[in-house]
Design a protein around this motif. Structure first.
Motif, PDB file in Angstrom:
ATOM      1  N   ARG A 227     -10.100  14.265 -42.155  1.00  4.69           N
ATOM      2  CA  ARG A 227     -10.052  15.347 -41.168  1.00  4.69           C
ATOM      3  C   ARG A 227     -11.368  16.106 -41.153  1.00  4.69           C
ATOM      4  NH1 ARG A 227      -9.992  20.207 -43.697  1.00  4.69           N
ATOM      5  NH2 ARG A 227      -8.873  20.522 -45.665  1.00  4.69           N
ATOM      6  N   ASP A 228     -11.524  16.964 -40.126  1.00  3.10           N
ATOM      7  CA  ASP A 228     -12.657  17.881 -40.062  1.00  3.10           C
ATOM      8  C   ASP A 228     -12.266  19.197 -40.734  1.00  3.10           C
ATOM      9  OD1 ASP A 228     -14.383  16.131 -38.743  1.00  3.10           O
ATOM     10  OD2 ASP A 228     -13.493  16.614 -36.798  1.00  3.10           O
ATOM     11  N   MET A 229     -13.009  20.254 -40.478  1.00  3.13           N
ATOM     12  CA  MET A 229     -12.695  21.548 -41.070  1.00  3.13           C
ATOM     13  C   MET A 229     -11.378  22.093 -40.514  1.00  3.13           C
ATOM     14  SD  MET A 229     -15.100  22.187 -43.218  1.00  3.13           S
ATOM     15  CE  MET A 229     -15.050  23.968 -43.488  1.00  3.13           C
ATOM     16  N   PRO A 230     -10.634  22.874 -41.327  1.00  7.53           N
ATOM     17  CA  PRO A 230      -9.392  23.472 -40.832  1.00  7.53           C
ATOM     18  C   PRO A 230      -9.677  24.318 -39.597  1.00  7.53           C
ATOM     19  CG  PRO A 230      -9.649  23.795 -43.198  1.00  7.53           C
ATOM     20  CD  PRO A 230     -10.952  23.257 -42.706  1.00  7.53           C
ATOM     21  N   PRO A 231      -8.724  24.365 -38.664  1.00 10.14           N
ATOM     22  CA  PRO A 231      -7.331  23.937 -38.798  1.00 10.14           C
ATOM     23  C   PRO A 231      -7.069  22.475 -38.479  1.00 10.14           C
ATOM     24  CG  PRO A 231      -7.623  25.024 -36.707  1.00 10.14           C
ATOM     25  CD  PRO A 231      -8.954  25.114 -37.416  1.00 10.14           C
ATOM     26  N   ASP A 232      -8.105  21.662 -38.268  1.00 16.46           N
ATOM     27  CA  ASP A 232      -7.880  20.247 -38.007  1.00 16.46           C
ATOM     28  C   ASP A 232      -7.163  19.615 -39.199  1.00 16.46           C
ATOM     29  OD1 ASP A 232      -8.334  17.717 -36.537  1.00 16.46           O
ATOM     30  OD2 ASP A 232      -9.543  17.243 -38.293  1.00 16.46           O
ATOM     31  N   THR A 233      -6.194  18.733 -38.910  1.00 16.86           N
ATOM     32  CA  THR A 233      -5.449  18.044 -39.967  1.00 16.86           C
ATOM     33  C   THR A 233      -5.603  16.538 -39.900  1.00 16.86           C
ATOM     34  OG1 THR A 233      -3.432  17.929 -38.622  1.00 16.86           O
ATOM     35  CG2 THR A 233      -3.701  19.879 -40.028  1.00 16.86           C
ATOM     36  N   GLY A 234      -6.407  16.049 -38.953  1.00 20.70           N
ATOM     37  CA  GLY A 234      -6.532  14.612 -38.767  1.00 20.70           C
ATOM     38  C   GLY A 234      -5.328  14.056 -38.026  1.00 20.70           C
ATOM     39  N   ASN A 235      -5.503  12.906 -37.411  1.00 20.17           N
ATOM     40  CA  ASN A 235      -4.400  12.301 -36.657  1.00 20.17           C
ATOM     41  C   ASN A 235      -3.953  10.968 -37.232  1.00 20.17           C
ATOM     42  OD1 ASN A 235      -6.449  10.531 -35.847  1.00 20.17           O
ATOM     43  ND2 ASN A 235      -6.825  11.649 -33.942  1.00 20.17           N
ATOM     44  N   GLY A 236      -4.605  10.499 -38.289  1.00 21.50           N
ATOM     45  CA  GLY A 236      -4.250   9.225 -38.908  1.00 21.50           C
ATOM     46  C   GLY A 236      -5.203   8.099 -38.570  1.00 21.50           C
ATOM     47  N   ALA A 237      -6.135   8.330 -37.644  1.00 19.41           N
ATOM     48  CA  ALA A 237      -7.081   7.277 -37.272  1.00 19.41           C
ATOM     49  C   ALA A 237      -8.139   7.061 -38.349  1.00 19.41           C
ATOM     50  CB  ALA A 237      -7.745   7.617 -35.940  1.00 19.41           C
ATOM     51  N   GLU A 238      -8.455   8.107 -39.088  1.00 19.49           N
ATOM     52  CA  GLU A 238      -9.426   8.043 -40.187  1.00 19.49           C
ATOM     53  C   GLU A 238      -8.642   8.117 -41.480  1.00 19.49           C
ATOM     54  OE1 GLU A 238     -13.603   7.792 -41.098  1.00 19.49           O
ATOM     55  OE2 GLU A 238     -12.642   7.947 -39.140  1.00 19.49           O
ATOM     56  N   LEU A 239      -8.722   7.052 -42.295  1.00 19.22           N
ATOM     57  CA  LEU A 239      -7.950   6.993 -43.535  1.00 19.22           C
ATOM     58  C   LEU A 239      -8.877   6.760 -44.724  1.00 19.22           C
ATOM     59  CD1 LEU A 239      -4.954   4.742 -42.368  1.00 19.22           C
ATOM     60  CD2 LEU A 239      -4.976   7.243 -42.618  1.00 19.22           C
ATOM     61  N   TYR A 240      -8.393   7.122 -45.906  1.00 20.60           N
ATOM     62  CA  TYR A 240      -9.144   6.864 -47.135  1.00 20.60           C
ATOM     63  C   TYR A 240      -8.169   6.465 -48.233  1.00 20.60           C
ATOM     64  CZ  TYR A 240      -7.536  11.492 -48.647  1.00 20.60           C
ATOM     65  OH  TYR A 240      -6.750  12.576 -48.980  1.00 20.60           O
ATOM     66  N   ALA A 241      -8.679   5.750 -49.219  1.00 19.03           N
ATOM     67  CA  ALA A 241      -7.909   5.408 -50.415  1.00 19.03           C
ATOM     68  C   ALA A 241      -8.642   5.955 -51.627  1.00 19.03           C
ATOM     69  CB  ALA A 241      -7.740   3.899 -50.539  1.00 19.03           C
ATOM     70  N   VAL A 242      -7.896   6.527 -52.552  1.00 17.76           N
ATOM     71  CA  VAL A 242      -8.474   7.053 -53.790  1.00 17.76           C
ATOM     72  C   VAL A 242      -8.875   5.876 -54.673  1.00 17.76           C
ATOM     73  CG1 VAL A 242      -8.056   8.409 -55.869  1.00 17.76           C
ATOM     74  CG2 VAL A 242      -7.112   9.168 -53.656  1.00 17.76           C
ATOM     75  N   ILE A 243     -10.145   5.818 -55.086  1.00 21.66           N
ATOM     76  CA  ILE A 243     -10.637   4.723 -55.930  1.00 21.66           C
ATOM     77  C   ILE A 243     -11.246   5.252 -57.221  1.00 21.66           C
ATOM     78  CG2 ILE A 243     -11.008   3.144 -53.996  1.00 21.66           C
ATOM     79  CD1 ILE A 243     -14.039   3.854 -54.233  1.00 21.66           C
ATOM     80  N   GLY A 244     -10.896   6.478 -57.578  1.00 23.09           N
ATOM     81  CA  GLY A 244     -11.432   7.052 -58.806  1.00 23.09           C
ATOM     82  C   GLY A 244     -10.405   7.940 -59.475  1.00 23.09           C
ATOM     83  N   HIS A 245     -10.890   8.800 -60.352  1.00 27.69           N
ATOM     84  CA  HIS A 245     -10.013   9.732 -61.043  1.00 27.69           C
ATOM     85  C   HIS A 245      -9.230  10.573 -60.030  1.00 27.69           C
ATOM     86  CE1 HIS A 245      -8.670  12.224 -64.382  1.00 27.69           C
ATOM     87  NE2 HIS A 245      -8.925  13.285 -63.628  1.00 27.69           N
ATOM     88  N   ALA A 246      -7.972  10.809 -60.307  1.00 25.67           N
ATOM     89  CA  ALA A 246      -7.085  11.485 -59.358  1.00 25.67           C
ATOM     90  C   ALA A 246      -7.653  12.829 -58.903  1.00 25.67           C
ATOM     91  CB  ALA A 246      -5.717  11.688 -59.996  1.00 25.67           C
TER      92      ALA A 246
END
Length: 351
Positions: A227-246
């Motif tokens: 997402r961008d800066m709040p109040p934007d919450t993203g729409n699901g088109a841009e995704l990420y996966a955690v690949i490091g320490h939680a």
């Protein structure tokens, strides 16, 4: 002794007595039997080797496993690697009541083949791999819905999981509870629900039981919405996966929508981006996405099948206890507890 405990001090007064009882360490029945001294005067037989968590999961009976619905599986196909090997990533989407607005959008995007021809654009070391449209100009399919910030958390008092979580936690019947007794730095209560790592807290010091909120947590392999800066919450088109320490500091600040259950190596082993935040500097560095599909949209013969170890099973209780206190031969000192992210739910592929 098992340290699978739960702290309910921040929950409402009706649960206070149960919460106090829940502070005591919980010893599994199989541990009690194993540690009981002989009373017939004879020497005890040598103790059998202690089973490792992975062995407990591998030996779990069929009845302890639950199927992951095909509609909750997204299949991300990347371009083949430099040796021509296919790279396929399987993502399990969160079940209701969590993050359903974003997940509806994700299914809509996948069914519109929107990710086909996009790319992985960011790989930041010990953090995330992120994908979407690098140009930011690709038109979205019709029907995409905006999601409010309030949807980062779920009101337990208004969903069907409240009774199960609060009552069972208070009675210590709810297996898979970890990081109790103040051990978690980010939430007063963490637990495993239907195989997912969840945290919860009351909203405000004087909040009523109906204002107990819950949210999924950023463990390794979890998938979130850029997402961008709040109040934007993203729409699901841009995704990420955690690949490091939680990165638990992101909890309740970004929507989590699922987790990688197979193929995480195709994301975690990618070259790190050299620009700020791990962005790739050139188009040539980006990893092309061939397609993203929802498994239920494939022919039945092509649908992958996965199962997870049921949180309410005896096998999961034994598994969680073993993760909490490693007693197998390699270990010298049991840890005495486990972070919620250190009790990943076993998942297996089935034919």
């Amino acid at each position: 002794m098992s340290m699978i405990m739960v702290t309910l001090a921040l929950l409402s007064a009706p649960f206070a007595q149960a919460a106090a009882a829940a502070q005591a360490p919980v010893t599994a029945p199989f541990e009690i039997a194993a540690r009981a001294p002989r009373t017939d005067g004879r020497a005890s037989a040598p103790r059998a080797p202690v089973t490792a968590p992975s062995e407990i999961a591998a030996r779990a009976p069929e009845a302890a496993w639950r199927a992951i619905p095909a509609d909750d599986l997204a299949i991300l196909d990347l371009a083949p690697d430099s040796r021509g090997h296919p790279r396929r990533v399987f993502i399990q989407l969160l079940p209701a009541p969590f993050a359903q607005g974003w997940i509806d959008n994700i299914r809509r995007l996948a069914r519109a083949h929107w990710w086909d021809g996009t790319s992985i654009n960011r790989v930041q070391d010990n953090y995330v791999a992120q994908w979407g449209d690098a140009s930011g100009k690709k038109p979205l399919p019709p029907g995409m819905k905006p999601i409010p910030q309030s949807a980062y958390v779920t009101d337990l008092g208004r969903t069907y999981i409240d009774g199960a979580v609060v009552r069972q936690a208070g009675s210590r019947a709810f297996v898979g509870l970890v990081a109790g007794n103040g051990r978690d730095a980010y939430a007063p209560l963490t637990f495993t629900w239907r195989g997912w790592p969840i945290a919860s807290a009351r909203q405000g010091a004087d909040a009523a039981p109906s204002e107990t909120m819950a949210w999924p947590v950023h463990c390794y392999g979890m998938v979130g919405v850029g997402r961008d800066m709040p109040p934007d919450t993203g729409n699901g088109a841009e995704l990420y996966a955690v690949i490091g320490h939680a990165p638990r500091h992101l909890d309740r600040n970004i929507a989590l929508v699922g987790r990688v259950i197979e193929g995480i190596e195709h994301l975690s082993a990618l070259p790190r981006g050299t620009e700020a935040l791990g962005m790739y500097a050139t188009a040539a560095e980006r990893v092309p996405i061939v397609s993203t599909r929802i498994a239920s949209d494939l022919p039945a013969s092509e649908q992958p099948r996965f199962e997870y170890l049921a949180t309410d099973s005896t096998s999961f209780a034994r598994y969680a206890d073993a993760r909490d206190n490693r007693r197998d031969a390699f270990f010298i000192q049991p840890a005495g507890g486990a972070d919620i992210c250190n009790v990943p739910t076993p998942i297996r592929r089935v034919k």
